[in-house]
Design a protein around this motif. Sequence first.
Motif, PDB file in Angstrom:
ATOM      1  N   ARG A  39     -45.927-120.767 -36.391  1.00  0.00           N
ATOM      2  CA  ARG A  39     -45.051-121.849 -35.929  1.00  0.00           C
ATOM      3  C   ARG A  39     -45.907-123.006 -35.437  1.00  0.00           C
ATOM      4  N   THR A  40     -45.304-124.197 -35.385  1.00  0.00           N
ATOM      5  CA  THR A  40     -46.029-125.382 -34.910  1.00  0.00           C
ATOM      6  C   THR A  40     -45.602-125.814 -33.519  1.00  0.00           C
ATOM      7  N   VAL A  41     -44.629-125.138 -32.947  1.00  0.00           N
ATOM      8  CA  VAL A  41     -44.208-125.467 -31.583  1.00  0.00           C
ATOM      9  C   VAL A  41     -45.236-124.870 -30.633  1.00  0.00           C
ATOM     10  N   VAL A  42     -45.927-125.749 -29.898  1.00  0.00           N
ATOM     11  CA  VAL A  42     -47.006-125.324 -29.007  1.00  0.00           C
ATOM     12  C   VAL A  42     -46.606-125.653 -27.570  1.00  0.00           C
ATOM     13  N   PRO A  43     -46.618-124.670 -26.671  1.00  0.00           N
ATOM     14  CA  PRO A  43     -46.328-124.974 -25.264  1.00  0.00           C
ATOM     15  C   PRO A  43     -47.319-126.022 -24.742  1.00  0.00           C
ATOM     16  N   ARG A  44     -46.845-126.958 -23.977  1.00  0.00           N
ATOM     17  CA  ARG A  44     -47.681-128.077 -23.521  1.00  0.00           C
ATOM     18  C   ARG A  44     -48.955-127.618 -22.808  1.00  0.00           C
ATOM     19  N   GLN A  45     -48.888-126.545 -22.059  1.00  0.00           N
ATOM     20  CA  GLN A  45     -50.055-126.100 -21.291  1.00  0.00           C
ATOM     21  C   GLN A  45     -51.002-125.192 -22.082  1.00  0.00           C
ATOM     22  N   VAL A  65     -51.201-130.384 -25.214  1.00  0.00           N
ATOM     23  CA  VAL A  65     -51.323-131.810 -24.877  1.00  0.00           C
ATOM     24  C   VAL A  65     -51.685-132.610 -26.121  1.00  0.00           C
ATOM     25  N   TRP A  66     -52.600-132.073 -26.929  1.00  0.00           N
ATOM     26  CA  TRP A  66     -53.029-132.770 -28.139  1.00  0.00           C
ATOM     27  C   TRP A  66     -51.853-133.004 -29.088  1.00  0.00           C
ATOM     28  N   VAL A  67     -51.042-131.956 -29.315  1.00  0.00           N
ATOM     29  CA  VAL A  67     -49.879-132.096 -30.204  1.00  0.00           C
ATOM     30  C   VAL A  67     -48.915-133.130 -29.645  1.00  0.00           C
ATOM     31  N   SER A  68     -48.656-133.076 -28.351  1.00  0.00           N
ATOM     32  CA  SER A  68     -47.766-134.047 -27.715  1.00  0.00           C
ATOM     33  C   SER A  68     -48.285-135.470 -27.902  1.00  0.00           C
ATOM     34  N   ASN A  69     -49.592-135.644 -27.743  1.00  0.00           N
ATOM     35  CA  ASN A  69     -50.190-136.976 -27.917  1.00  0.00           C
ATOM     36  C   ASN A  69     -50.080-137.463 -29.361  1.00  0.00           C
ATOM     37  N   GLN A  70     -50.247-136.571 -30.321  1.00  0.00           N
ATOM     38  CA  GLN A  70     -50.131-136.976 -31.727  1.00  0.00           C
ATOM     39  C   GLN A  70     -48.713-137.457 -32.014  1.00  0.00           C
ATOM     40  N   LYS A  71     -47.738-136.743 -31.461  1.00  0.00           N
ATOM     41  CA  LYS A  71     -46.341-137.137 -31.664  1.00  0.00           C
ATOM     42  C   LYS A  71     -46.043-138.479 -30.996  1.00  0.00           C
ATOM     43  N   SER A  72     -46.567-138.664 -29.801  1.00  0.00           N
ATOM     44  CA  SER A  72     -46.314-139.907 -29.051  1.00  0.00           C
ATOM     45  C   SER A  72     -46.976-141.119 -29.699  1.00  0.00           C
ATOM     46  N   HIS A  73     -48.102-140.891 -30.358  1.00  0.00           N
ATOM     47  CA  HIS A  73     -48.880-142.001 -30.919  1.00  0.00           C
ATOM     48  C   HIS A  73     -48.936-141.949 -32.441  1.00  0.00           C
ATOM     49  N   ARG A  74     -47.934-141.349 -33.058  1.00  0.00           N
ATOM     50  CA  ARG A  74     -47.976-141.182 -34.516  1.00  0.00           C
ATOM     51  C   ARG A  74     -48.045-142.510 -35.258  1.00  0.00           C
ATOM     52  N   ALA A 124     -50.781-136.947 -43.115  1.00  0.00           N
ATOM     53  CA  ALA A 124     -50.675-135.978 -44.205  1.00  0.00           C
ATOM     54  C   ALA A 124     -51.258-134.630 -43.791  1.00  0.00           C
ATOM     55  N   GLN A 125     -52.366-134.648 -43.058  1.00  0.00           N
ATOM     56  CA  GLN A 125     -52.978-133.401 -42.594  1.00  0.00           C
ATOM     57  C   GLN A 125     -52.039-132.657 -41.646  1.00  0.00           C
ATOM     58  N   LEU A 126     -51.384-133.382 -40.759  1.00  0.00           N
ATOM     59  CA  LEU A 126     -50.447-132.767 -39.824  1.00  0.00           C
ATOM     60  C   LEU A 126     -49.214-132.247 -40.572  1.00  0.00           C
ATOM     61  N   ALA A 127     -48.744-133.012 -41.544  1.00  0.00           N
ATOM     62  CA  ALA A 127     -47.573-132.590 -42.331  1.00  0.00           C
ATOM     63  C   ALA A 127     -47.900-131.330 -43.124  1.00  0.00           C
ATOM     64  N   ALA A 128     -49.113-131.227 -43.623  1.00  0.00           N
ATOM     65  CA  ALA A 128     -49.515-130.055 -44.400  1.00  0.00           C
ATOM     66  C   ALA A 128     -49.456-128.773 -43.566  1.00  0.00           C
ATOM     67  N   LEU A 129     -49.624-128.918 -42.249  1.00  0.00           N
ATOM     68  CA  LEU A 129     -49.526-127.763 -41.354  1.00  0.00           C
ATOM     69  C   LEU A 129     -48.066-127.499 -40.952  1.00  0.00           C
ATOM     70  N   GLY A 130     -47.171-128.421 -41.332  1.00  0.00           N
ATOM     71  CA  GLY A 130     -45.765-128.245 -41.028  1.00  0.00           C
ATOM     72  C   GLY A 130     -45.350-128.773 -39.669  1.00  0.00           C
ATOM     73  N   LEU A 131     -46.119-129.716 -39.120  1.00  0.00           N
ATOM     74  CA  LEU A 131     -45.791-130.244 -37.797  1.00  0.00           C
ATOM     75  C   LEU A 131     -44.417-130.902 -37.807  1.00  0.00           C
ATOM     76  N   ASP A 132     -43.594-130.515 -36.864  1.00  0.00           N
ATOM     77  CA  ASP A 132     -42.259-131.055 -36.709  1.00  0.00           C
ATOM     78  C   ASP A 132     -42.333-132.275 -35.791  1.00  0.00           C
ATOM     79  N   TRP A 133     -41.878-133.421 -36.257  1.00  0.00           N
ATOM     80  CA  TRP A 133     -42.027-134.662 -35.495  1.00  0.00           C
ATOM     81  C   TRP A 133     -40.930-134.902 -34.476  1.00  0.00           C
ATOM     82  N   THR A 134     -40.039-133.948 -34.286  1.00  0.00           N
ATOM     83  CA  THR A 134     -38.975-134.147 -33.292  1.00  0.00           C
ATOM     84  C   THR A 134     -39.302-133.497 -31.982  1.00  0.00           C
TER      85      THR A 134
END
Length: 98
Positions: free
Chosen positions: A46-52, A70-79, A88-98
């Motif tokens: 899964r790509t849902v990562v707890p913030r801590q 924190v890194w995942v949260s920052n990528q989403k905030s600054h996409r 594309a690299q993040l999408a290839a891993l299936g990162l959910d942008w919501t």
Amino acid sequence: MPQHAQHQLRRHGRRKPPTAAGRQLGSAAFQRGLAALSQYVEREQRTVVPRQHTEQITVDGQDHEVRLGVWVSNQKSHRDKLSGEQLAQLAALGLDWT
């Protein structure tokens, strides 16, 4: 450069703003985060990562502790500031942008 920015640089022991080399470090940090996310997704399925959450990775024989949540949260905030390749690299891993 605005005077207040020059003051902040001097206050922190710098005379010049960060150069392109500093931005390259950001790219290395992105690659470490991407490697950590890839490892996490492979293990957790899964790509849902707890913030801590932190993830231990080894890159070029060196161990790194990545604050992955924190890194995942920052990528989403600054996409909007990520390159097409990074997106594309993040999408290839299936990162959910919501």
